[in-house]
Design a protein around this motif. Structure first.
Motif, PDB file in Angstrom:
ATOM      1  N   UNK A 243       0.834  -1.206   0.000  1.00  0.00           N
ATOM      2  CA  UNK A 243       0.000   0.000   0.000  1.00  0.00           C
ATOM      3  C   UNK A 243       0.867   1.255   0.000  1.00  0.00           C
ATOM      4  N   UNK A 244       1.965   1.234   0.759  1.00  0.00           N
ATOM      5  CA  UNK A 244       2.878   2.376   0.778  1.00  0.00           C
ATOM      6  C   UNK A 244       3.491   2.592  -0.601  1.00  0.00           C
ATOM      7  N   UNK A 245       3.868   1.499  -1.256  1.00  0.00           N
ATOM      8  CA  UNK A 245       4.461   1.608  -2.594  1.00  0.00           C
ATOM      9  C   UNK A 245       3.443   2.172  -3.582  1.00  0.00           C
ATOM     10  N   UNK A 246       2.186   1.722  -3.482  1.00  0.00           N
ATOM     11  CA  UNK A 246       1.148   2.237  -4.370  1.00  0.00           C
ATOM     12  C   UNK A 246       0.883   3.716  -4.115  1.00  0.00           C
ATOM     13  N   UNK A 247       0.849   4.102  -2.838  1.00  0.00           N
ATOM     14  CA  UNK A 247       0.628   5.505  -2.509  1.00  0.00           C
ATOM     15  C   UNK A 247       1.776   6.368  -3.016  1.00  0.00           C
ATOM     16  N   UNK A 248       2.991   5.859  -2.909  1.00  0.00           N
ATOM     17  CA  UNK A 248       4.157   6.592  -3.396  1.00  0.00           C
ATOM     18  C   UNK A 248       4.095   6.753  -4.915  1.00  0.00           C
ATOM     19  N   UNK A 249       3.710   5.678  -5.597  1.00  0.00           N
ATOM     20  CA  UNK A 249       3.589   5.732  -7.049  1.00  0.00           C
ATOM     21  C   UNK A 249       2.504   6.713  -7.473  1.00  0.00           C
ATOM     22  N   UNK A 250       1.381   6.709  -6.761  1.00  0.00           N
ATOM     23  CA  UNK A 250       0.291   7.630  -7.067  1.00  0.00           C
ATOM     24  C   UNK A 250       0.730   9.073  -6.865  1.00  0.00           C
ATOM     25  N   UNK A 251       1.489   9.314  -5.788  1.00  0.00           N
ATOM     26  CA  UNK A 251       1.977  10.669  -5.526  1.00  0.00           C
ATOM     27  C   UNK A 251       2.911  11.132  -6.639  1.00  0.00           C
ATOM     28  N   UNK A 252       3.761  10.230  -7.135  1.00  0.00           N
ATOM     29  CA  UNK A 252       4.667  10.581  -8.232  1.00  0.00           C
ATOM     30  C   UNK A 252       3.877  10.908  -9.495  1.00  0.00           C
ATOM     31  N   UNK A 253       2.846  10.104  -9.774  1.00  0.00           N
ATOM     32  CA  UNK A 253       2.016  10.357 -10.954  1.00  0.00           C
ATOM     33  C   UNK A 253       1.313  11.706 -10.848  1.00  0.00           C
ATOM     34  N   UNK A 254       0.795  12.014  -9.660  1.00  0.00           N
ATOM     35  CA  UNK A 254       0.123  13.302  -9.463  1.00  0.00           C
ATOM     36  C   UNK A 254       1.103  14.458  -9.640  1.00  0.00           C
TER      37      UNK A 254
END
Length: 117
Positions: A71-82
């Protein structure tokens, strides 16, 4: 003798035995049970190992930890995309502002040409 009594009192207060090896060797470093060390009068904290590093996780805890890490990795990836999307929008806004400015100058030149003619 007074220093040894002070050391004994401090060790009792800390809940440990007097480190005789340090006393006999006349060393000024002491290792405490929690992993911290007293070296040259300065306290050095030991890096705490996680349960995962120590291998003490149950299967359920390991699964929960893996899920949290995912979940942390997904949140980090989402933040990078944003962040990338915001940067792209900023570039598009700057391009739009440049085009708008060029159109305004062209309109002003047209107005001047009509007035002069």
């Amino acid at each position: 003798m007074n220093s040894l009594k002070q050391l004994q009192h401090a060790c009792r207060f800390a809940g440990m035995k007097v480190p005789l090896d340090s006393v006999i060797n006349r060393s000024d470093s002491i290792s405490f049970p929690d992993g911290t060390e007293l070296v040259e009068g300065k306290l050095r904290r030991a890096k705490k190992k996680t349960k995962k590093e120590e291998g003490e996780l149950s299967e359920a805890e390991a699964k929960a930890l893996a899920k949290l890490e995912e979940e942390e990795a997904q949140a980090e990836e989402k933040a990078k995309e944003e962040e990338l999307q915001r940067e792209e929008e900023a570039v598009a806004d700057r391009k739009h502002a440049v085009v708008k400015k060029q159109v305004a100058w062209q309109f002003a030149a047209l107005v001047i040409a009509v007035v002069v003619a």
